[in-house]
Design a protein around this motif. Structure first.
Motif, mmCIF file in Angstrom:
data_model
loop_
_atom_site.group_PDB
_atom_site.id
_atom_site.type_symbol
_atom_site.label_atom_id
_atom_site.label_comp_id
_atom_site.label_asym_id
_atom_site.label_seq_id
_atom_site.Cartn_x
_atom_site.Cartn_y
_atom_site.Cartn_z
ATOM 1 N N ASP A 196 13.040 -15.689 -1.037
ATOM 2 C CA ASP A 196 13.072 -14.241 -1.262
ATOM 3 C C ASP A 196 12.382 -13.890 -2.588
ATOM 4 N N THR A 197 12.610 -14.744 -3.598
ATOM 5 C CA THR A 197 11.986 -14.517 -4.902
ATOM 6 C C THR A 197 10.470 -14.637 -4.810
ATOM 7 N N LEU A 198 10.010 -15.619 -4.048
ATOM 8 C CA LEU A 198 8.569 -15.807 -3.892
ATOM 9 C C LEU A 198 7.928 -14.581 -3.246
ATOM 10 N N PHE A 199 8.615 -14.030 -2.252
ATOM 11 C CA PHE A 199 8.068 -12.825 -1.629
ATOM 12 C C PHE A 199 8.054 -11.661 -2.622
ATOM 13 N N ASN A 257 0.842 -1.211 0.000
ATOM 14 C CA ASN A 257 0.000 0.000 0.000
ATOM 15 C C ASN A 257 0.871 1.252 0.000
ATOM 16 N N TRP A 258 1.956 1.210 0.748
ATOM 17 C CA TRP A 258 2.857 2.361 0.768
ATOM 18 C C TRP A 258 3.583 2.511 -0.578
ATOM 19 N N LEU A 259 4.019 1.382 -1.146
ATOM 20 C CA LEU A 259 4.722 1.434 -2.442
ATOM 21 C C LEU A 259 3.831 2.053 -3.524
ATOM 22 N N LYS A 260 2.552 1.740 -3.457
ATOM 23 C CA LYS A 260 1.610 2.274 -4.456
ATOM 24 C C LYS A 260 1.555 3.797 -4.418
ATOM 25 N N THR A 261 1.832 4.378 -3.257
ATOM 26 C CA THR A 261 1.731 5.838 -3.129
ATOM 27 C C THR A 261 3.021 6.550 -3.544
ATOM 28 N N GLN A 262 4.053 5.810 -3.860
ATOM 29 C CA GLN A 262 5.363 6.422 -4.067
ATOM 30 C C GLN A 262 5.526 7.074 -5.443
ATOM 31 N N ASN A 263 4.773 6.585 -6.411
ATOM 32 C CA ASN A 263 4.913 7.103 -7.775
ATOM 33 C C ASN A 263 6.386 7.165 -8.186
ATOM 34 N N ASP A 264 7.041 6.045 -8.045
ATOM 35 C CA ASP A 264 8.482 5.991 -8.341
ATOM 36 C C ASP A 264 8.851 4.589 -8.841
ATOM 37 N N ASN A 265 10.070 4.445 -9.363
ATOM 38 C CA ASN A 265 10.578 3.128 -9.740
ATOM 39 C C ASN A 265 10.836 2.311 -8.474
ATOM 40 N N ILE A 266 10.508 1.031 -8.548
ATOM 41 C CA ILE A 266 10.676 0.154 -7.381
ATOM 42 C C ILE A 266 11.585 -1.011 -7.744
ATOM 43 N N LEU A 267 12.568 -1.240 -6.882
ATOM 44 C CA LEU A 267 13.463 -2.385 -7.079
ATOM 45 C C LEU A 267 13.358 -3.280 -5.850
ATOM 46 N N LEU A 268 12.918 -4.518 -6.077
ATOM 47 C CA LEU A 268 12.805 -5.494 -4.992
ATOM 48 C C LEU A 268 14.098 -6.302 -4.971
ATOM 49 N N VAL A 269 14.898 -6.130 -3.936
ATOM 50 C CA VAL A 269 16.222 -6.767 -3.880
ATOM 51 C C VAL A 269 16.191 -8.009 -2.988
ATOM 52 N N CYS A 270 16.368 -9.153 -3.610
ATOM 53 C CA CYS A 270 16.427 -10.413 -2.877
ATOM 54 C C CYS A 270 17.837 -10.585 -2.314
ATOM 55 N N ALA A 271 17.928 -10.730 -0.991
ATOM 56 C CA ALA A 271 19.250 -10.899 -0.372
ATOM 57 C C ALA A 271 19.853 -12.246 -0.744
ATOM 58 N N GLY A 272 18.982 -13.213 -1.029
ATOM 59 C CA GLY A 272 19.466 -14.502 -1.517
ATOM 60 C C GLY A 272 20.308 -15.252 -0.502
ATOM 61 N N TRP A 273 21.093 -16.175 -1.009
ATOM 62 C CA TRP A 273 21.920 -17.008 -0.144
ATOM 63 C C TRP A 273 23.352 -17.021 -0.704
ATOM 64 N N LYS A 274 24.259 -16.465 0.055
ATOM 65 C CA LYS A 274 25.657 -16.385 -0.387
ATOM 66 C C LYS A 274 25.762 -15.794 -1.792
ATOM 67 N N ASN A 275 25.082 -14.690 -1.994
ATOM 68 C CA ASN A 275 25.107 -13.943 -3.252
ATOM 69 C C ASN A 275 24.368 -14.579 -4.413
ATOM 70 N N ASN A 276 23.776 -15.744 -4.182
ATOM 71 C CA ASN A 276 23.063 -16.393 -5.273
ATOM 72 C C ASN A 276 21.547 -16.368 -5.024
ATOM 73 N N PHE A 277 20.821 -16.772 -6.034
ATOM 74 C CA PHE A 277 19.361 -16.864 -6.042
ATOM 75 C C PHE A 277 18.837 -17.768 -4.923
ATOM 76 N N ASN A 278 17.744 -17.388 -4.279
ATOM 77 C CA ASN A 278 16.998 -18.376 -3.491
ATOM 78 C C ASN A 278 15.494 -18.197 -3.712
ATOM 79 N N LEU A 279 14.770 -19.262 -3.416
ATOM 80 C CA LEU A 279 13.345 -19.254 -3.766
ATOM 81 C C LEU A 279 12.494 -18.431 -2.811
#
Lengths: 238, 238
Positions: free
Chosen positions: B155-158, B131-153
């Protein structure tokens, strides 16, 4: 148990001990599709390079190379052809060595150089590739060339197609392999349609290469597996 | 049109012009879940650090910090508690500043430092965050912290869950956002079950923190949005 891992972007290759893996390079639109088609059609070798200048340098070596270079979807002046798989027909490439300019694919290849073996995958040679991978009894790393070092859907979907054929064998899947396979399950009934919603699909459409895309999404049109030997990709003799 | 992008691993952060984005840091198991819960429960601030030594150094500052550090699922000797969200109750953290040791999450935060704003996301504060992101009127980057610098499921699912709430608004999705959302569609009916097949799930199970996992997968338990101010995460006043 052997690992079956998916590396979602060349930026992530350093996170793997590449020397412990047989690596499959994936650059569906269009480098690895064209390479598979060209090797199937009797090209003696295909040499992937990053830059147009590097490709042009082969001209000066005075040998009989075919030079392939494109910018913005058009063949660069003075080159024999571009990256369209339609350029890699028997008539054009049989018995020839092709120097292919491909940024993402070459980058992925170079970073994977210390692998046990490097082969080339695309939907065109999917089942032949998977059947060969099953016989390797080794760790497998599917490397998505991606787009400008980042994730893309078409390469990931193909990685998922490979996982789909191998997952019932004795492999341990990492999270990226699980994700790639799940995405393939969503997209597999109409991959072309699925990819249309991606940013890449839009970009490629602008380049006017819809026919290339359709071609690259054909499954099992070929059986040759290109393998890296020195700097050259040649037909794997198994 | 504003971008809604998903960065699948901290290794990929340099590919984005972070200064053009509002960034959401995601480290579901367990850093960002514990942070959301702690801020909700009245922690004055939470300071994320990478190393146990860095955390211990706060003791010497002589101030009234709570120090949280874990190795292999156990509270490190001399520290107040570990990374379990159950440590971040009102009784324990209200009015306090907590120094939290978290490798993946801190790494992602540091690499995102030049963003317009950095907030913290988890399933616990999902809808409030969206709800807060919707009010930002800006570019949004969702950064997955992952596991040891690699992909994990997880964080991606969230990230996919956030995309799901925002996708009908005016955003341009990149391939990773599309993929994350498709994975969320597969997993959403039983996220816990879906994640059980992952490598990470196995690892966490070995640490004996199944109850933490269950806790971290609760949706909309909280409404506070932690925001980075200097080196501290505090409650966003919107």
């Amino acid at each position: 148990m052997n690992q079956l891992n998916v590396c979602l972007s060349p930026s992530l290759i350093p996170l793997y001990n590449v020397e412990d893996y047989v690596v499959v390079i994936i650059d569906i639109f269009r480098a690895t599709s064209s390479i598979c088609y060209g090797i199937e059609n009797g090209a003696e070798a295909i040499i992937p390079v990053s830059e147009v200048e590097e490709c042009a340098a082969y001209r000066e070596k005075g040998l009989d190379y075919l030079l392939a270079a494109e910018r913005d979807g058009k063949v660069v002046d003075g080159f024999d052809f571009g990256n369209s798989p339609f350029s890699y027909t028997k008539e054009k490439v049989a018995g020839k060595t092709v120097v292919l300019t491909t940024t993402n694919g070459t980058h992925a290849l170079h970073l994977s150089r210390s692998a046990k073996k490097i082969v080339i995958g695309s939907f065109l040679n999917l089942t032949a590739l998977c059947n060969w991978l099953k016989t390797q009894n080794d760790n497998i790393l599917l490397v998505c060339a991606g787009w400008k070092n980042n994730f893309n859907l078409e390469d990931t979907l193909f990685a998922g197609a490979v996982v789909d054929q191998l997952k019932d064998f004795e492999f341990k899947l990492d999270d990226a392999a699980i994700a790639a396979n799940d995405l393939f399950q969503i997209g597999k009934h109409d991959i072309d349609q699925y990819l249309k919603k991606t940013s890449h699909g839009e970009r490629l459409k602008k380049l006017g290469i819809e026919k290339d895309i359709e071609f690259c999404l054909q499954v099992d049109l070929t059986t040759a597996i290109p393998v890296l030997t020195g700097e050259k990709l040649v037909k794997l003799i198994s």
